[in-house]
Motif scaffolding. Structure first.
Motif, PDB file in Angstrom:
ATOM      1  N   LEU A 135       0.814  -1.208   0.000  1.00  0.00           N
ATOM      2  CA  LEU A 135       0.000   0.000   0.000  1.00  0.00           C
ATOM      3  C   LEU A 135       0.854   1.268   0.000  1.00  0.00           C
ATOM      4  O   LEU A 135       0.311   2.378   0.016  1.00  0.00           O
ATOM      5  CB  LEU A 135      -0.914   0.011   1.232  1.00  0.00           C
ATOM      6  N   GLY A 136       2.175   1.089  -0.019  1.00  0.00           N
ATOM      7  CA  GLY A 136       3.067   2.246  -0.039  1.00  0.00           C
ATOM      8  C   GLY A 136       3.406   2.785   1.331  1.00  0.00           C
ATOM      9  O   GLY A 136       3.976   3.884   1.446  1.00  0.00           O
ATOM     10  N   ILE A 137       3.066   2.053   2.384  1.00  0.00           N
ATOM     11  CA  ILE A 137       3.387   2.483   3.751  1.00  0.00           C
ATOM     12  C   ILE A 137       4.805   2.049   4.080  1.00  0.00           C
ATOM     13  O   ILE A 137       5.206   0.921   3.801  1.00  0.00           O
ATOM     14  CB  ILE A 137       2.391   1.880   4.760  1.00  0.00           C
ATOM     15  N   ASN A 138       5.554   2.940   4.680  1.00  0.00           N
ATOM     16  CA  ASN A 138       6.939   2.658   5.046  1.00  0.00           C
ATOM     17  C   ASN A 138       6.967   1.945   6.394  1.00  0.00           C
ATOM     18  O   ASN A 138       6.741   2.576   7.430  1.00  0.00           O
ATOM     19  CB  ASN A 138       7.740   3.957   5.122  1.00  0.00           C
ATOM     20  N   PRO A 139       7.231   0.635   6.430  1.00  0.00           N
ATOM     21  CA  PRO A 139       7.241  -0.078   7.719  1.00  0.00           C
ATOM     22  C   PRO A 139       8.305   0.435   8.677  1.00  0.00           C
ATOM     23  O   PRO A 139       8.114   0.395   9.894  1.00  0.00           O
ATOM     24  CB  PRO A 139       7.512  -1.534   7.317  1.00  0.00           C
ATOM     25  N   THR A 140       9.436   0.917   8.141  1.00  0.00           N
ATOM     26  CA  THR A 140      10.504   1.432   9.004  1.00  0.00           C
ATOM     27  C   THR A 140      10.018   2.603   9.830  1.00  0.00           C
ATOM     28  O   THR A 140      10.129   2.620  11.061  1.00  0.00           O
ATOM     29  CB  THR A 140      11.717   1.847   8.145  1.00  0.00           C
ATOM     30  N   ASN A 141       9.479   3.613   9.172  1.00  0.00           N
ATOM     31  CA  ASN A 141       8.979   4.786   9.900  1.00  0.00           C
ATOM     32  C   ASN A 141       7.807   4.432  10.805  1.00  0.00           C
ATOM     33  O   ASN A 141       7.648   5.005  11.894  1.00  0.00           O
ATOM     34  CB  ASN A 141       8.565   5.871   8.912  1.00  0.00           C
ATOM     35  N   THR A 142       6.989   3.496  10.358  1.00  0.00           N
ATOM     36  CA  THR A 142       5.827   3.112  11.162  1.00  0.00           C
ATOM     37  C   THR A 142       6.250   2.457  12.464  1.00  0.00           C
ATOM     38  O   THR A 142       5.738   2.789  13.541  1.00  0.00           O
ATOM     39  CB  THR A 142       4.930   2.155  10.354  1.00  0.00           C
ATOM     40  N   LYS A 143       7.195   1.526  12.387  1.00  0.00           N
ATOM     41  CA  LYS A 143       7.685   0.868  13.606  1.00  0.00           C
ATOM     42  C   LYS A 143       8.386   1.859  14.524  1.00  0.00           C
ATOM     43  O   LYS A 143       8.179   1.846  15.751  1.00  0.00           O
ATOM     44  CB  LYS A 143       8.629  -0.270  13.238  1.00  0.00           C
ATOM     45  N   LEU A 144       9.233   2.715  13.937  1.00  0.00           N
ATOM     46  CA  LEU A 144       9.965   3.688  14.757  1.00  0.00           C
ATOM     47  C   LEU A 144       9.001   4.636  15.470  1.00  0.00           C
ATOM     48  O   LEU A 144       9.205   4.972  16.642  1.00  0.00           O
ATOM     49  CB  LEU A 144      10.938   4.478  13.886  1.00  0.00           C
TER      50      LEU A 144
END
Length: 506
Positions: free
Chosen positions: A382-391
């Motif tokens: 979906l284009g979501i950045n998992p890195t930024n989301t987890k951080l």
């Protein structure tokens, strides 16, 4: 036994063989664990054999196994409940005798305790009734009609909860606000309520990481410790007030959350849990060994208590020119003023945590957390950045843990590494899971159950943990997904909330 066993699936000989096998296992395990005791006598240390405990363990094992056999064969629900209740009483008897009985061949301890007073009789009846109810209802094999009616009832309860979430939350807030007016002179009640509020705030902070983002964090106590030590060190070495140190403690904890987030970006499941557990232990070991900075095992004492927003102090004897809280409001001096103020302070911090969490859920970052929880691969597509989301999840959850740690330090006036062990992380995680992951009100209920009830039963000494364990087993049987396992939808489109929820329930 013939009254309980009416099926021909299994013969009596097979039942006896199975019971004998488990009796032998119980004998082998209980002889060395329960049956031998080291006794200090004038002639030296001697080994005393306690056959009563061994026999009790074997009997309770046989009874419990017989109940499981009956359950396996779908036989006599009442018989199952009776057998399990008897087994529970036998285990209770064994537990009490193991603790502190001198004359081990005296009359049964449960009977002696149950009939010693009216209160004891009520507690004994309640204990038996609860165990019987758990055994009876958990082993009931529902028919198709019962399952259908049960699902309809559950749907109605779910609909009632979802459509009245705001009302339930408002009533809870009103209750917590008026709590000091109801128990203002009861110091223990205010202290207990403050402790429960600390764990509610910690539960809401961890709920961001575990409940919303779906990241299993076993080292959340590390952020709690960072917040506490940040405030203690800043106040002592730089003479900063609590109100200046509080946001700094949250910033430091959030920074540690980002530091933790980087190594675990590609991990999930058990591997993530192991890394976060290691991070929590690293923080604790550093606190113990960095003596020059943290005081090591001795901890930090004489931590500054908060003032009334810098306008007044709560102490009885104050330097000249410093106004007291009682003088500011024209009240008689009381030690309860500080306790009530601390209670309202943690209440405000907890409400801020809840408000921010609820608002974040409706923002794109909150929906990204929930997408990450459901499916990380779909989240990437979906284009979501998992890195930024987890951080972001780690940082925001850690920030609220830091706020709670700073409050804990100023409330206690003393902190040490012993206050930030893995057990604290386990308790906070248990509150989140027990309440229902992602549920705000569920965390409140779970914190009251996990923290409040054991303290309320403290007068029962060692038996309170037995009661607490029985309650946890009951919750696992009846509500395995948590007390409140359903949550409000994040987004409602083109219809009212009640209509949307009703459609989901159907």
């Amino acid at each position: 036994m013939s009254a309980l066993i009416t099926s021909s699936r299994i013969s009596g000989v097979e039942i006896v063989k199975e019971l004998a096998f488990f009796a032998v296992i119980a004998l082998l395990m209980s002889v060395m664990i329960l049956g031998v005791e080291t006794v200090d006598r004038p002639t030296g240390l001697e080994l005393a054999v306690r056959w009563d405990l061994v026999i009790t363990a074997i009997i309770s094992t046989i009874i419990g196994r017989l109940a499981l056999i009956i359950r396996r064969e779908n036989i006599s629900r009442v018989g199952q409940a009776v057998l399990i209740t008897v087994a529970a009483v036998a285990v209770f008897e064994m537990f009490v005798r193991f603790r502190d009985m001198d004359d081990r061949w005296a009359s049964p301890v449960f009977i002696d305790m149950a009939f010693s007073s009216v209160t004891s009789i009520v507690l004994a009846i309640a204990f038996i009734a609860i165990v019987f109810a758990i055994a009876y209802f958990s082993m009931k094999k529902a028919t198709a009609e019962e399952e259908e009616s049960g699902s309809k009832l559950s749907a109605k309860i779910q609909l009632a909860y979802r459509t009245n979430t705001k009302k339930i939350g408002a009533l809870g807030i009103v209750f917590f606000i008026i709590f000091p007016f109801l128990f203002g002179e009861n110091r223990s009640a205010i202290d207990l309520a403050t402790l429960v509020m600390i764990y509610i705030m910690l539960g809401w902070g961890l709920n961001i990481v575990v409940g919303l983002a779906g990241l299993l964090d076993l080292g959340y106590v590390a952020f709690y410790a960072v917040g506490a030590y940040s405030y203690a060190l800043l106040s002592q070495h730089f003479d900063l007030s609590f109100w200046l140190c509080l946001p700094l403690a949250g910033i430091f904890a959030a920074s540690f959350g980002i530091i933790l987030g980087f190594p675990v970006l590609r991990l999930r499941g058990d591997y993530l849990a192991i890394v976060t557990l290691g991070f929590g232990e690293i923080i604790r070991v550093v606190l113990i060994n960095w003596y020059d900075l943290t005081g090591g095992p001795d901890g930090i004492s004489s931590i500054e208590r908060p003032s009334f927003f810098g306008f007044a102090e709560f102490d009885r004897r104050l330097p000249e020119g410093v106004m007291g809280f009682n003088e500011l409001f024209g009240l008689d001096y009381s030690t309860m003023h500080r306790l009530i103020f601390l209670y309202y302070l943690i209440l405000v911090l907890a409400l801020v945590t809840a408000f921010v969490t609820v608002r974040l859920r409706k923002l794109p970052i909150g929906r990204a957390w929930e997408a990450l929880r459901e499916d990380e691969i779909a989240c990437r597509s979906l284009g979501i950045n998992p890195t930024n989301t987890k951080l972001s999840a780690f940082a925001i959850g850690a920030m609220f843990g830091g706020f709670a740690g700073a409050f804990f330090a100023t409330r206690q006036g003393f902190i040490s590494p012993e206050s930030f062990t893995f057990l604290e992380s386990a308790v906070i995680l248990a509150i989140v899971v027990l309440g229902g992951m992602g549920s705000q009100i569920g965390v409140v209920l779970a914190a009251i159950v996990m923290i409040g009830f054991p303290e309320m039963f403290r007068e029962l000494a060692e038996y309170r943990m037995l009661i607490f364990g029985a309650g946890m087993v009951a919750i696992m049987l009846w509500r395995p997904r948590g007390l409140l396992s359903f949550r409000d939808p994040t987004i409602l489109l083109n219809m009212s909330k009640k209509e949307k929820v009703a459609g989901e329930v159907k």
